[in-house]
Design a protein around this motif. Structure first.
Motif, PDB file in Angstrom:
ATOM      1  N   UNK A  54       0.832  -1.208   0.000  1.00  0.00           N
ATOM      2  CA  UNK A  54       0.000   0.000   0.000  1.00  0.00           C
ATOM      3  C   UNK A  54       0.866   1.258   0.000  1.00  0.00           C
ATOM      4  N   UNK A  55       1.881   1.286   0.847  1.00  0.00           N
ATOM      5  CA  UNK A  55       2.747   2.461   0.948  1.00  0.00           C
ATOM      6  C   UNK A  55       3.543   2.685  -0.330  1.00  0.00           C
ATOM      7  N   UNK A  56       4.003   1.607  -0.961  1.00  0.00           N
ATOM      8  CA  UNK A  56       4.775   1.757  -2.203  1.00  0.00           C
ATOM      9  C   UNK A  56       3.902   2.330  -3.316  1.00  0.00           C
ATOM     10  N   UNK A  57       2.618   1.947  -3.338  1.00  0.00           N
ATOM     11  CA  UNK A  57       1.687   2.520  -4.324  1.00  0.00           C
ATOM     12  C   UNK A  57       1.496   4.008  -4.065  1.00  0.00           C
ATOM     13  N   UNK A  58       1.368   4.387  -2.786  1.00  0.00           N
ATOM     14  CA  UNK A  58       1.197   5.801  -2.441  1.00  0.00           C
ATOM     15  C   UNK A  58       2.460   6.603  -2.752  1.00  0.00           C
ATOM     16  N   UNK A  59       3.623   6.002  -2.582  1.00  0.00           N
ATOM     17  CA  UNK A  59       4.871   6.680  -2.941  1.00  0.00           C
ATOM     18  C   UNK A  59       4.870   7.028  -4.420  1.00  0.00           C
ATOM     19  N   UNK A  60       4.479   6.083  -5.238  1.00  0.00           N
ATOM     20  CA  UNK A  60       4.428   6.324  -6.688  1.00  0.00           C
ATOM     21  C   UNK A  60       3.425   7.422  -7.027  1.00  0.00           C
ATOM     22  N   UNK A  61       2.257   7.378  -6.376  1.00  0.00           N
ATOM     23  CA  UNK A  61       1.217   8.375  -6.667  1.00  0.00           C
ATOM     24  C   UNK A  61       1.654   9.782  -6.262  1.00  0.00           C
ATOM     25  N   UNK A  62       2.215   9.923  -5.060  1.00  0.00           N
ATOM     26  CA  UNK A  62       2.622  11.254  -4.595  1.00  0.00           C
ATOM     27  C   UNK A  62       3.825  11.769  -5.380  1.00  0.00           C
ATOM     28  N   UNK A  63       4.713  10.873  -5.772  1.00  0.00           N
ATOM     29  CA  UNK A  63       5.855  11.306  -6.578  1.00  0.00           C
ATOM     30  C   UNK A  63       5.380  11.845  -7.923  1.00  0.00           C
ATOM     31  N   UNK A  64       4.404  11.196  -8.517  1.00  0.00           N
ATOM     32  CA  UNK A  64       3.868  11.664  -9.790  1.00  0.00           C
ATOM     33  C   UNK A  64       3.160  13.001  -9.634  1.00  0.00           C
ATOM     34  N   UNK A  65       2.441  13.181  -8.505  1.00  0.00           N
ATOM     35  CA  UNK A  65       1.760  14.452  -8.269  1.00  0.00           C
ATOM     36  C   UNK A  65       2.757  15.590  -8.140  1.00  0.00           C
ATOM     37  N   UNK A  66       3.838  15.348  -7.413  1.00  0.00           N
ATOM     38  CA  UNK A  66       4.851  16.397  -7.229  1.00  0.00           C
ATOM     39  C   UNK A  66       5.531  16.720  -8.551  1.00  0.00           C
ATOM     40  N   UNK A  67       5.852  15.696  -9.327  1.00  0.00           N
ATOM     41  CA  UNK A  67       6.508  15.921 -10.613  1.00  0.00           C
ATOM     42  C   UNK A  67       5.590  16.667 -11.570  1.00  0.00           C
ATOM     43  N   UNK A  68       4.300  16.340 -11.564  1.00  0.00           N
ATOM     44  CA  UNK A  68       3.361  17.000 -12.468  1.00  0.00           C
ATOM     45  C   UNK A  68       3.132  18.460 -12.087  1.00  0.00           C
ATOM     46  N   UNK A  69       3.293  18.785 -10.790  1.00  0.00           N
ATOM     47  CA  UNK A  69       3.096  20.170 -10.334  1.00  0.00           C
ATOM     48  C   UNK A  69       4.387  20.987 -10.349  1.00  0.00           C
ATOM     49  N   UNK A 121       5.345   8.019   3.473  1.00  0.00           N
ATOM     50  CA  UNK A 121       5.043   6.737   2.834  1.00  0.00           C
ATOM     51  C   UNK A 121       6.329   6.011   2.420  1.00  0.00           C
ATOM     52  N   UNK A 122       7.336   6.765   2.014  1.00  0.00           N
ATOM     53  CA  UNK A 122       8.615   6.139   1.671  1.00  0.00           C
ATOM     54  C   UNK A 122       9.263   5.544   2.911  1.00  0.00           C
ATOM     55  N   UNK A 123       9.177   6.254   4.038  1.00  0.00           N
ATOM     56  CA  UNK A 123       9.724   5.737   5.288  1.00  0.00           C
ATOM     57  C   UNK A 123       8.964   4.497   5.741  1.00  0.00           C
ATOM     58  N   UNK A 124       7.638   4.513   5.583  1.00  0.00           N
ATOM     59  CA  UNK A 124       6.842   3.340   5.976  1.00  0.00           C
ATOM     60  C   UNK A 124       7.145   2.154   5.058  1.00  0.00           C
ATOM     61  N   UNK A 125       7.329   2.403   3.771  1.00  0.00           N
ATOM     62  CA  UNK A 125       7.686   1.325   2.850  1.00  0.00           C
ATOM     63  C   UNK A 125       8.994   0.674   3.262  1.00  0.00           C
TER      64      UNK A 125
END
Length: 280
Positions: free
Chosen positions: A28-43, A233-237
């Motif tokens: 779950x955390x690894x999926x959230x890491x990918x999602x938040x990383x994409x959000x930051x990159x897109x913004x 989320x990266x720390x939790x992963x």
């Protein structure tokens, strides 16, 4: 011997259950890491352009033209926004934040804490804690982020604090993320270079500052909150990955111990059968 086998089987069952939980949380955390990383990159492109425009505008403004550049002299304490997590099992994420923040806070400061872990840690301290935003959960709650921004800006403009800072966890990569102290207000002074082109403002600089700077501040705060969640989320992963590996190692040891005990029991039973046959 039978009791020993039963105890080992119970431990294997318990560790196997924990292993399933750590694997699920890691996924779950690894999926959230990918999602938040994409959000930051897109913004990122929007934030960089907004920051560039804001700096260009402020470079032609005098300190007296806008309160965002003025230092609140005569005021002792600063206003801090501390971003912690609301969930646990994220390794040393919150511990590192607390150690870093404790080295900065003074009795004159006002501290806004986001995240239940931070609120619980500082509830019995002498710090001036503002709990008005204790219901904050995620950077995706746009209205709450805007309320936080308005409170920080109004406190600075009304000279209730000397400076406004954000203490959050800066994300470098999936392994490295460290607490940082980001100065939000006053905005850094920039000087216009002779080679910069002349800028014609419409409407006036004052109107643009009042409209553009709050947008920039809100976007900057939102970006810092997203980066803090990404680091969490990266720390939790990473923590769940370590826990999964430890659980697998324990299972290997328990399986070996179980097999040895089982072989010992079989040997004991064979010995008893042979002894009984000899007696006859």
């Amino acid at each position: 011997m039978a009791q020993q086998l039963s105890e080992i089987k119970g431990r294997i069952k318990s560790v196997s259950s924990s292993l399933q939980i750590t694997k699920a949380m890691k996924l779950v955390s690894s999926v959230k890491v990918t999602r938040y990383r994409q959000k930051i990159l897109s913004n990122r492109h929007f934030i960089e352009e907004l920051e560039s425009i804001t700096k260009s505008l402020l470079s032609v403004c005098l300190e007296k033209d806008t309160p965002y550049l003025q230092e609140n002299k005569g005021v002792k304490g600063n206003l801090y926004l501390l971003v912690t997590s609301s969930l646990g099992l994220c390794g040393a994420y919150n511990t590192n934040l607390f150690k870093f923040a404790d080295s900065i806070f003074t009795p004159d400061d006002e501290v806004i804490i986001l995240g239940s872990k931070g609120l619980g840690h500082y509830q019995n301290t002498n710090l001036n804690i503002n709990t008005s935003f204790g219901d904050y959960n995620s950077s995706e709650e746009g209205e709450k982020v805007l309320k936080i921004t308005n409170y920080l800006v109004d406190s600075f403009r009304n000279k209730k604090c000397k400076e406004v800072h954000i203490i959050f966890t800066h994300y470098k990569n999936s392994i490295t993320f460290n607490p940082v102290d980001f100065l939000l207000l006053p905005l850094p002074k920039t000087t216009r270079k002779d080679s910069d082109p002349e800028i014609i403002f419409e409407p006036s600089k004052k109107v643009l500052v009042e409209r553009l700077v709050p947008l920039y501040l809100n976007s900057s705060i939102n970006t810092k909150l997203m980066e803090a969640e990404l680091s969490e989320h990266a720390s939790r992963t990473q923590a769940m990955d370590n826990a999964t590996q430890n659980a697998e190692d324990i299972l290997d040891d328990l399986s070996l111990e179980y097999n040895k005990a089982r072989q010992g029991k079989i040997t004991e039973e064979i010995t008893e059968i042979v002894a009984a046959s000899s007696d006859k």
